[in-house]
Design an enzyme around this catalytic site. Sequence first.
Site, PDB file in Angstrom:
ATOM      1  N   TYR A 242       0.816  -1.212   0.000  1.00  0.00           N
ATOM      2  CA  TYR A 242       0.000   0.000   0.000  1.00  0.00           C
ATOM      3  C   TYR A 242       0.848   1.259   0.000  1.00  0.00           C
ATOM      4  CZ  TYR A 242       0.991   0.920   4.951  1.00  0.00           C
ATOM      5  OH  TYR A 242       1.620   1.227   6.130  1.00  0.00           O
TER       6      TYR A 242
ATOM      7  N   ARG B 100       7.586   3.858  -5.133  1.00  0.00           N
ATOM      8  CA  ARG B 100       7.828   2.949  -4.000  1.00  0.00           C
ATOM      9  C   ARG B 100       6.843   1.776  -4.042  1.00  0.00           C
ATOM     10  NH1 ARG B 100       7.699   5.361   1.977  1.00  0.00           N
ATOM     11  NH2 ARG B 100       5.487   5.516   1.466  1.00  0.00           N
TER      12      ARG B 100
ATOM     13  N   ARG C 198      -8.277 -19.968   0.428  1.00  0.00           N
ATOM     14  CA  ARG C 198      -7.133 -19.777   1.312  1.00  0.00           C
ATOM     15  C   ARG C 198      -6.130 -20.922   1.278  1.00  0.00           C
ATOM     16  NH1 ARG C 198      -4.880 -20.947   6.053  1.00  0.00           N
ATOM     17  NH2 ARG C 198      -3.880 -19.252   7.209  1.00  0.00           N
TER      18      ARG C 198
ATOM     19  N   LEU D  21      11.115   1.438   6.800  1.00  0.00           N
ATOM     20  CA  LEU D  21      10.498   1.867   5.553  1.00  0.00           C
ATOM     21  C   LEU D  21      11.202   3.167   5.145  1.00  0.00           C
ATOM     22  CD1 LEU D  21       8.144   1.367   3.527  1.00  0.00           C
ATOM     23  CD2 LEU D  21       7.020   3.251   4.708  1.00  0.00           C
TER      24      LEU D  21
ATOM     25  N   LYS E 265       6.423  -1.793   1.829  1.00  0.00           N
ATOM     26  CA  LYS E 265       5.264  -1.188   2.495  1.00  0.00           C
ATOM     27  C   LYS E 265       4.100  -2.176   2.393  1.00  0.00           C
ATOM     28  CE  LYS E 265       3.093   3.348   3.085  1.00  0.00           C
ATOM     29  NZ  LYS E 265       3.253   3.512   4.526  1.00  0.00           N
TER      30      LYS E 265
ATOM     31  N   HIS F 103      -1.476 -20.934   1.722  1.00  0.00           N
ATOM     32  CA  HIS F 103      -0.344 -20.016   1.784  1.00  0.00           C
ATOM     33  C   HIS F 103       0.252 -19.745   0.409  1.00  0.00           C
ATOM     34  CE1 HIS F 103      -0.774 -21.006   5.974  1.00  0.00           C
ATOM     35  NE2 HIS F 103       0.092 -20.055   6.290  1.00  0.00           N
TER      36      HIS F 103
ATOM     37  N   GLU G 142      12.647   3.038  13.720  1.00  0.00           N
ATOM     38  CA  GLU G 142      11.650   4.022  13.287  1.00  0.00           C
ATOM     39  C   GLU G 142      10.464   3.945  14.241  1.00  0.00           C
ATOM     40  OE1 GLU G 142      10.085   3.021   9.382  1.00  0.00           O
ATOM     41  OE2 GLU G 142      10.136   0.890   9.829  1.00  0.00           O
TER      42      GLU G 142
END
Length: 282
Positions: free
Chosen positions: A33, A52, A100, A204, A147, A102, A180
Site C-alpha cells: 500500500y 515505491r 485460502r 520503511l 510497504k 499459503h 523508526e
Amino acid sequence: MTELAYLNGEIMAVDRGRVSINDRSFLFGDGIYEVVRSYDGVFFGLEEHLARLARSAAAVEMELPFSEADLAALVRELREKSEIADAMVYVQVSRGVEPRRHIFDLNVKPYVLITVRHVPHIPERYWYEGVTAVTVPDVRWGMCHIKSTSLLANVMAGHRARQAGVDEAIFVREDGTVTEAYASNVFIVRDGTVLTHPANNRILGGITRRFVLDLCPGLGFSYRETTFDREEMYAADEVFLTNSVHEIRAAVEIDGRRIGTGRPGPVTRELIRAYKELTRKR
Ligand SMILES: Cc1ncc(COP(=O)(O)O)c(C=O)c1O
C-alpha cells in the site's frame, strides 16, 4: 465533497466497498500500500509514492495491474471526483482473491483499492508543542522496506503507546538501535547535524524522510544516514518524526525523559516551516 473508493474498476461511496472473504490481503496481509496527500488539490510526492509501490510489488513478486502513469491518472481522477482539496489517498494492491492457502496461484490477479478521504484532524499541538513517545521492542521481520499491509507489530506498537498514555511508539532493536516509529521515520539532531537510520531493510524508506534530508543542505544543516541507539536518542538535542500525513513532529518526551528543552527545537522548527512551504507551493 464526497469520500470515495475505487475497487475492482468501480467507484463508490467509501463505506460501500466490500472485499471477498477469499481476498489474500484480508486473509494473510498479502498486500502492499501507499498513503499520499494532496494540498489544495495538488498531490505532493505522488510519483515518489507510486515508484515505491512498484518497488514493494517487485519485492513480493506481485505484478501491478496498472502502469505507474495509469495509476497516477486514476488517483488524480478519483480525487477530482471527490472534490476534496486536502485529501488523504490510500492505495492498496492485494495479491488477489482465491481459496485460502499459503502458496499463491501464479495466475491470481492482483487488484487495486483506492480511497480518497479528508486528511484526519491533526492537533496543532503536534507541531507547536511536539509529541510524547515510548520505546517498544522492534519485533518486526527483516523486510521493513516493503510497504506491506502485514502491520500487526505496528498495530500493537500503536496500542502500547495508547496504553502508556503517549502519542507515539518508537521501535528499538535488541542491540539498542533505534529504527523508526510505528508509522513514521525517526531523526535525532546532535550538535546541529541531523541523523536518521539508513534506508535499508530495517525501516520503511519514507518519502517524507527523503524530502526532509534533501531540505537540510539548503537550510545549512548537515545530515548523516547512520544508526544511533536509545541512549543517544535520549541525549539528543532534538528528536523528530516524519510521515506523509503528519509531516514533521518533534518528540519532546520519550520513555518519560525530556528531550532537549522539552520543546520543539530550532532545527525541527525550521524543517517544519520549510516542509510546509515545499508541500504547499507545488
Ligand atoms: C513504518 C513506517 N515508517 C515510516 C513511514 C513514513 O513514510 P512516508 O514518509 O512515506 O509517509 C511510514 C508511513 O506510513 C511507516 O508506516
